[in-house]
Design a protein around this motif. Sequence first.
Motif, PDB file in Angstrom:
ATOM      1  N   PHE A 270     -18.223   4.059  32.878  1.00 45.13           N
ATOM      2  CA  PHE A 270     -19.436   3.289  33.162  1.00 45.13           C
ATOM      3  C   PHE A 270     -20.357   3.258  31.944  1.00 45.13           C
ATOM      4  N   TRP A 271     -20.564   4.427  31.331  1.00 42.04           N
ATOM      5  CA  TRP A 271     -21.512   4.481  30.217  1.00 42.04           C
ATOM      6  C   TRP A 271     -20.948   3.904  28.932  1.00 42.04           C
ATOM      7  N   SER A 272     -19.639   3.987  28.789  1.00 41.09           N
ATOM      8  CA  SER A 272     -19.035   3.364  27.616  1.00 41.09           C
ATOM      9  C   SER A 272     -19.188   1.847  27.690  1.00 41.09           C
ATOM     10  N   ARG A 273     -18.897   1.274  28.862  1.00 42.40           N
ATOM     11  CA  ARG A 273     -19.069  -0.169  29.046  1.00 42.40           C
ATOM     12  C   ARG A 273     -20.534  -0.564  28.839  1.00 42.40           C
ATOM     13  N   THR A 274     -21.442   0.248  29.382  1.00 42.21           N
ATOM     14  CA  THR A 274     -22.865  -0.072  29.317  1.00 42.21           C
ATOM     15  C   THR A 274     -23.394   0.000  27.880  1.00 42.21           C
ATOM     16  N   LEU A 275     -23.128   1.121  27.234  1.00 44.56           N
ATOM     17  CA  LEU A 275     -23.761   1.352  25.929  1.00 44.56           C
ATOM     18  C   LEU A 275     -23.168   0.498  24.817  1.00 44.56           C
ATOM     19  N   GLN A 276     -21.882   0.162  24.931  1.00 43.10           N
ATOM     20  CA  GLN A 276     -21.327  -0.685  23.870  1.00 43.10           C
ATOM     21  C   GLN A 276     -21.958  -2.075  23.921  1.00 43.10           C
ATOM     22  N   ASN A 277     -22.388  -2.487  25.098  1.00 41.97           N
ATOM     23  CA  ASN A 277     -23.086  -3.774  25.202  1.00 41.97           C
ATOM     24  C   ASN A 277     -24.537  -3.659  24.766  1.00 41.97           C
ATOM     25  N   TRP A 278     -25.184  -2.579  25.169  1.00 37.67           N
ATOM     26  CA  TRP A 278     -26.593  -2.414  24.799  1.00 37.67           C
ATOM     27  C   TRP A 278     -26.767  -2.354  23.280  1.00 37.67           C
ATOM     28  N   GLN A 279     -25.919  -1.577  22.622  1.00 39.89           N
ATOM     29  CA  GLN A 279     -26.121  -1.420  21.174  1.00 39.89           C
ATOM     30  C   GLN A 279     -25.959  -2.755  20.457  1.00 39.89           C
ATOM     31  N   SER A 280     -25.032  -3.586  20.920  1.00 45.53           N
ATOM     32  CA  SER A 280     -24.825  -4.857  20.213  1.00 45.53           C
ATOM     33  C   SER A 280     -25.999  -5.813  20.439  1.00 45.53           C
ATOM     34  N   GLU A 281     -26.566  -5.764  21.642  1.00 41.35           N
ATOM     35  CA  GLU A 281     -27.726  -6.623  21.920  1.00 41.35           C
ATOM     36  C   GLU A 281     -28.938  -6.171  21.109  1.00 41.35           C
ATOM     37  N   LEU A 282     -29.124  -4.871  21.006  1.00 42.62           N
ATOM     38  CA  LEU A 282     -30.274  -4.359  20.255  1.00 42.62           C
ATOM     39  C   LEU A 282     -30.112  -4.628  18.762  1.00 42.62           C
ATOM     40  N   LEU A 283     -28.874  -4.569  18.290  1.00 41.98           N
ATOM     41  CA  LEU A 283     -28.609  -4.912  16.890  1.00 41.98           C
ATOM     42  C   LEU A 283     -28.992  -6.373  16.628  1.00 41.98           C
ATOM     43  N   ALA A 284     -28.613  -7.262  17.542  1.00 39.84           N
ATOM     44  CA  ALA A 284     -28.908  -8.681  17.371  1.00 39.84           C
ATOM     45  C   ALA A 284     -30.415  -8.926  17.316  1.00 39.84           C
ATOM     46  N   ILE A 285     -31.142  -8.260  18.212  1.00 37.01           N
ATOM     47  CA  ILE A 285     -32.598  -8.416  18.246  1.00 37.01           C
ATOM     48  C   ILE A 285     -33.238  -7.898  16.960  1.00 37.01           C
TER      49      ILE A 285
END
Lengths: 141, 228
Positions: free
Chosen positions: B181-196
Amino acid sequence: MRHQVMTRRVHAPIAAGLLALVALSACASPEADGVAAAATRFAAFSATAPDKACLLLAPGTRRELEDSSKSRCGKALPEQKLPGSARITAVDVAGDSARVVTASQTLFLARFDAGWKVTAAGCKQVTADDAKPYTCLVKGS
Amino acid sequence: MSNQRRRPLRDNSLSIVFGLLLLVTLAAQAVSGAALYNEQARTAGLQEISFARYLSSSQFAVDVAENWQSEYLQFTLYILLTVWLIQRGSSESKKPGESGRESDEKQHVGPFALPDSPRWARAGGWRTAVYSHSLVSVMAVIFLLSWAAQAVAGRVANNQDRMRNLLPPEGLASYIGSADFWSRTLQNWQSELLAIASMAVFAIYLRERGSPESKLVGAPHVETSSDD
């Protein structure tokens, strides 16, 4: 019998419906009954009518049994000394996989076009570590 | 309002094009996801499934939901944090000194509403309060629903794999604490925050002529907002 069913049926158009669909995916379904019936038949036949039990094995499991025993399934299966029928205490279904826990063994099943087939039988959990697989008397490769 | 004639397709072209791109990529994701699912089923000696069945599978649902939640989280955070946080020189930021909720006069609410302001902006009281946060509220609710959907569907998909591998299935609470669950969640969060983060910084120095997401090509790097 506890039916802990996790089905994946969804009934709405894609886009906006997806979230609602997923939320519905925890609803109960009659699938658990089909799983329990297949496991019960397999457990009953494995001792008394092994040829019939072999028809309830998943192809990969049956092949592995025949390869490892170097004999046909109907002859090899009784030699595994699988526990017979016993009271089912839990059925778990997730997508195309299922687990049936009985008083004497645990069975794993998978969904095929012809119905639920046993992928592993005579399984026991030998450790409390949920990251370790069950050990099984009969299983696929 | 200009006196240009209203043309629905042109006037809504941004939403329409992105909506169509969403459908195309969602369909492509479904096709490739079904192919991957069946490849793995063949490898395991298990039954392959139809495309329609894959569309209703938890595997497809979790793959969609995990991306949706992170996108809505990204915009929720971005909308909310840019109320107070500044990036000097970025077209994505308010000017230094303007951080905060701003005055009713500047926001055109209550007695300062314009003749064509939305009704709830003019109403005052709880209506204006609710309307003042409606964008973040809706984004946040969609984020939470998507994340919840990811948890529910992810648990089923993960349990399917676990039982294929002769492992016991997990309950929802256990799954929410799981590595999957957390691997799926955090790999998406980090990429979105990088984009921002990169967008906020790139917008200081780089330009795209004609895009409202960019400062004017000739605007100085120190100019924080190209709104005026």
